[in-house]
Write a protein that holds these residues in place. Structure first.
Motif, PDB file in Angstrom:
ATOM      1  N   THR A  15       0.967  -1.088   0.063  1.00 35.12           N
ATOM      2  CA  THR A  15       0.005  -0.099  -0.004  1.00 35.12           C
ATOM      3  C   THR A  15       0.735   1.394  -0.085  1.00 35.12           C
ATOM      4  OG1 THR A  15      -1.765  -1.068   1.036  1.00 35.12           O
ATOM      5  CG2 THR A  15      -1.701   1.393   1.233  1.00 35.12           C
ATOM      6  N   SER A  16       1.829   1.245   0.794  1.00 37.48           N
ATOM      7  CA  SER A  16       2.738   2.416   0.850  1.00 37.48           C
ATOM      8  C   SER A  16       3.382   2.708  -0.623  1.00 37.48           C
ATOM      9  CB  SER A  16       3.998   2.124   1.973  1.00 37.48           C
ATOM     10  OG  SER A  16       3.165   2.204   3.044  1.00 37.48           O
ATOM     11  N   GLN A  17       3.926   1.601  -1.161  1.00 38.61           N
ATOM     12  CA  GLN A  17       4.370   1.553  -2.379  1.00 38.61           C
ATOM     13  C   GLN A  17       3.497   2.236  -3.434  1.00 38.61           C
ATOM     14  OE1 GLN A  17       5.287  -2.038  -4.793  1.00 38.61           O
ATOM     15  NE2 GLN A  17       7.536  -1.236  -4.700  1.00 38.61           N
ATOM     16  N   THR A  18       2.316   1.799  -3.434  1.00 39.08           N
ATOM     17  CA  THR A  18       1.369   2.037  -4.344  1.00 39.08           C
ATOM     18  C   THR A  18       1.230   3.754  -4.212  1.00 39.08           C
ATOM     19  OG1 THR A  18       0.245  -0.123  -4.403  1.00 39.08           O
ATOM     20  CG2 THR A  18      -1.050   2.096  -5.306  1.00 39.08           C
ATOM     21  N   LEU A  19       0.922   4.160  -2.958  1.00 40.76           N
ATOM     22  CA  LEU A  19       0.860   5.575  -2.673  1.00 40.76           C
ATOM     23  C   LEU A  19       1.948   6.239  -3.057  1.00 40.76           C
ATOM     24  CD1 LEU A  19      -0.661   7.795  -1.402  1.00 40.76           C
ATOM     25  CD2 LEU A  19       0.310   7.192   0.995  1.00 40.76           C
ATOM     26  N   ASP A  20       3.104   5.862  -2.863  1.00 39.71           N
ATOM     27  CA  ASP A  20       4.158   6.468  -3.396  1.00 39.71           C
ATOM     28  C   ASP A  20       4.408   6.810  -4.817  1.00 39.71           C
ATOM     29  OD1 ASP A  20       7.368   7.492  -2.887  1.00 39.71           O
ATOM     30  OD2 ASP A  20       7.592   5.805  -4.073  1.00 39.71           O
ATOM     31  N   ARG A  21       4.096   5.686  -5.554  1.00 38.74           N
ATOM     32  CA  ARG A  21       4.193   5.764  -6.954  1.00 38.74           C
ATOM     33  C   ARG A  21       2.840   6.986  -7.484  1.00 38.74           C
ATOM     34  NH1 ARG A  21       4.767  -0.677  -8.486  1.00 38.74           N
ATOM     35  NH2 ARG A  21       6.991  -0.596  -8.335  1.00 38.74           N
ATOM     36  N   GLY A  22       1.933   6.747  -6.884  1.00 37.27           N
ATOM     37  CA  GLY A  22       0.645   7.486  -7.162  1.00 37.27           C
ATOM     38  C   GLY A  22       1.214   9.057  -6.963  1.00 37.27           C
ATOM     39  N   LEU A  23       1.714   9.531  -5.974  1.00 34.40           N
ATOM     40  CA  LEU A  23       2.118  10.639  -5.650  1.00 34.40           C
ATOM     41  C   LEU A  23       3.331  11.118  -6.804  1.00 34.40           C
ATOM     42  CD1 LEU A  23       2.226  10.661  -1.867  1.00 34.40           C
ATOM     43  CD2 LEU A  23       0.520  11.893  -3.231  1.00 34.40           C
ATOM     44  N   ARG A  24       4.386  10.117  -6.951  1.00 34.85           N
ATOM     45  CA  ARG A  24       5.371  10.549  -7.853  1.00 34.85           C
ATOM     46  C   ARG A  24       4.725  10.489  -9.025  1.00 34.85           C
ATOM     47  NH1 ARG A  24       9.063   5.359  -7.647  1.00 34.85           N
ATOM     48  NH2 ARG A  24       9.942   6.602  -9.479  1.00 34.85           N
ATOM     49  N   LEU A  25       3.585   9.991  -9.627  1.00 26.66           N
ATOM     50  CA  LEU A  25       3.072  10.090 -10.932  1.00 26.66           C
ATOM     51  C   LEU A  25       2.441  11.726 -10.960  1.00 26.66           C
ATOM     52  CD1 LEU A  25       2.147   9.393 -13.731  1.00 26.66           C
ATOM     53  CD2 LEU A  25      -0.023   8.159 -12.439  1.00 26.66           C
ATOM     54  N   LEU A  26       1.873  11.780 -10.116  1.00 25.10           N
ATOM     55  CA  LEU A  26       1.129  13.424  -9.863  1.00 25.10           C
ATOM     56  C   LEU A  26       2.134  14.287 -10.038  1.00 25.10           C
ATOM     57  CD1 LEU A  26      -1.497  13.241  -6.937  1.00 25.10           C
ATOM     58  CD2 LEU A  26      -2.061  13.349  -9.396  1.00 25.10           C
ATOM     59  N   HIS A  27       3.373  14.117  -9.332  1.00 29.88           N
ATOM     60  CA  HIS A  27       4.328  15.470  -9.490  1.00 29.88           C
ATOM     61  C   HIS A  27       5.028  15.358 -10.908  1.00 29.88           C
ATOM     62  CE1 HIS A  27       4.880  16.841  -5.411  1.00 29.88           C
ATOM     63  NE2 HIS A  27       4.630  15.659  -5.119  1.00 29.88           N
ATOM     64  N   LEU A  28       5.057  14.084 -11.619  1.00 28.75           N
ATOM     65  CA  LEU A  28       5.635  14.066 -12.982  1.00 28.75           C
ATOM     66  C   LEU A  28       4.586  14.626 -14.005  1.00 28.75           C
ATOM     67  CD1 LEU A  28       7.150  10.270 -13.038  1.00 28.75           C
ATOM     68  CD2 LEU A  28       8.360  12.583 -13.259  1.00 28.75           C
ATOM     69  N   ALA A  50       1.006  -1.462 -17.337  1.00 24.94           N
ATOM     70  CA  ALA A  50      -0.133  -2.059 -16.495  1.00 24.94           C
ATOM     71  C   ALA A  50      -0.130  -1.337 -15.082  1.00 24.94           C
ATOM     72  CB  ALA A  50       0.044  -3.461 -16.612  1.00 24.94           C
ATOM     73  N   ALA A  51       0.825  -1.123 -14.405  1.00 26.27           N
ATOM     74  CA  ALA A  51       0.977  -0.558 -13.119  1.00 26.27           C
ATOM     75  C   ALA A  51       0.397   0.803 -13.294  1.00 26.27           C
ATOM     76  CB  ALA A  51       2.468  -0.766 -12.599  1.00 26.27           C
ATOM     77  N   VAL A  52       1.016   1.509 -14.345  1.00 27.47           N
ATOM     78  CA  VAL A  52       0.790   3.041 -14.332  1.00 27.47           C
ATOM     79  C   VAL A  52      -0.867   2.866 -14.692  1.00 27.47           C
ATOM     80  CG1 VAL A  52       0.654   5.069 -16.002  1.00 27.47           C
ATOM     81  CG2 VAL A  52       2.681   3.629 -15.428  1.00 27.47           C
ATOM     82  N   TYR A  53      -1.569   2.305 -15.390  1.00 24.54           N
ATOM     83  CA  TYR A  53      -2.843   2.103 -15.759  1.00 24.54           C
ATOM     84  C   TYR A  53      -3.657   1.774 -14.100  1.00 24.54           C
ATOM     85  CZ  TYR A  53      -3.106   2.307 -20.794  1.00 24.54           C
ATOM     86  OH  TYR A  53      -2.839   2.761 -22.183  1.00 24.54           O
ATOM     87  N   ARG A  54      -3.010   0.749 -13.331  1.00 28.00           N
ATOM     88  CA  ARG A  54      -3.477   0.778 -12.098  1.00 28.00           C
ATOM     89  C   ARG A  54      -3.501   2.189 -11.400  1.00 28.00           C
ATOM     90  NH1 ARG A  54      -1.220  -4.359 -12.668  1.00 28.00           N
ATOM     91  NH2 ARG A  54       0.591  -3.726 -11.492  1.00 28.00           N
ATOM     92  N   LEU A  55      -2.749   2.894 -11.517  1.00 26.99           N
ATOM     93  CA  LEU A  55      -2.659   4.176 -10.572  1.00 26.99           C
ATOM     94  C   LEU A  55      -3.510   5.221 -11.160  1.00 26.99           C
ATOM     95  CD1 LEU A  55       1.394   4.248 -10.335  1.00 26.99           C
ATOM     96  CD2 LEU A  55      -0.254   3.858  -8.428  1.00 26.99           C
TER      97      LEU A  55
END
Length: 220
Positions: A15-28, A50-55
Motif C-alpha cells: 500500500t505504501s509503495q502504491t501511494l508513493d508511486r501515485g504521488l510521484r506520478l502526480l508530480h511528474l 499496466a502498473a501505471v494504468y492501475r494508478l
C-alpha cells in the motif's frame, strides 16, 4: 499468528509503495507542461504500463488526473480544489512574518503565490503606525513579469533569493520590494512590501528576505 502478521506487514508495504508511486506520478504529470503518455510515465517511474494504468484509474476517479483528447495524462481539477482549500492555511502560516515585516518597513506586506500562471495576493498586512499606506486587496492578480512580487517568483525559479525592486510597474506611484519563498515543495511564492514612496532596498531588502525565509520555515 506470525504468518498473519507478516502478511499484514506485506500488504502495508504494498500500500505504501502504491501511494508513493501515485504521488510521484502526480508530480511528474504536474511538471510536464504538455502532459505525459502512459508509456512516458512508466519509463520515468521505472514500472510497467499496466502498473501505471492501475494508478491512473483511482487518480482519475478522484479528479487528480485526466486524459486529454490525445490520451495524454494531465493534472485534473481535483488538484486545483485541494490547492485552493490549502490557501487559507498558507495565509495563516505567513501572517506572523508579514505582520513583523509591515511594522518594520512601514509598508503594506503581502504573500503572493502562483495561480493559473499569474501572481495572486494570498495574504496582506498593513502597518499600524503609518498615516498613509497602500491598500492592497487580497486576491489581486497580476502577470508574473510585472511588479516585484511576480519577478521575485520568476527569479526564485532559478534559485535566486536576492530581493527584487520595482517602481510603478503595476500601479503608478507604487514601489515594491519582494523576495522569493524558497524550499517549500509544490509552492511558488514571494513575500514583499509595497509603498507610496521609494523604498531603500539596502534597508528593506534584508527585512523582506528575512520574512521570506521565516515564511518558508513555517510552511515546510
Amino acid at each position: 499468528m506470525v504468518g498473519t502478521a507478516g502478511g499484514e506487514v506485506g500488504r502495508g508495504g504494498e500500500t505504501s509503495q502504491t501511494l508513493d508511486r501515485g504521488l510521484r506520478l502526480l508530480h511528474l504529470v504536474a511538471d510536464a507542461s504538455g502532459g505525459l503518455t502512459v508509456t512516458e510515465a512508466a519509463t520515468r517511474l521505472g514500472i510497467g504500463r499496466a502498473a501505471v494504468y492501475r494508478l491512473v484509474g483511482p487518480l482519475t476517479t478522484h479528479g487528480m488526473l485526466r486524459r486529454d483528447a490525445d490520451g495524454r495524462l494531465r493534472i485534473g481539477a481535483g488538484v486545483l480544489h485541494l490547492a485552493r482549500r490549502a490557501q487559507p492555511l498558507l495565509a495563516e502560516g505567513a501572517l506572523p512574518a508579514l505582520r513583523r515585516l509591515a511594522e518594520q518597513a512601514g509598508a503594506t506586506a503581502h504573500l503572493t503565490v502562483v495561480d493559473g500562471g499569474e501572481g495572486v495576493a494570498l495574504a496582506v498586512v498593513e502597518p499600524s503606525w503609518t498615516s498613509f499606506h497602500v491598500a492592497y486587496r487580497t486576491g489581486a492578480r497580476h502577470p508574473l513579469d510585472r511588479g516585484a512580487a511576480g519577478r521575485a517568483i520568476l527569479a526564485g525559479r532559478s534559485g535566486a533569493a536576492e530581493p527584487v525592486s520595482s517602481s510603478g510597474e503595476l500601479e503608478s506611484g507604487a514601489y515594491g520590494v519582494a523576495a522569493p519563498v524558497l524550499g517549500v515543495p509544490g509552492l511558488e511564492a514571494s513575500v514583499g512590501v509595497v509603498a507610496l514612496a521609494p523604498l531603500d532596498v539596502t534597508l528593506v531588502g534584508p527585512q523582506v528576505l528575512a520574512a521570506a525565509t521565516a515564511v518558508a520555515a513555517t510552511l515546510r
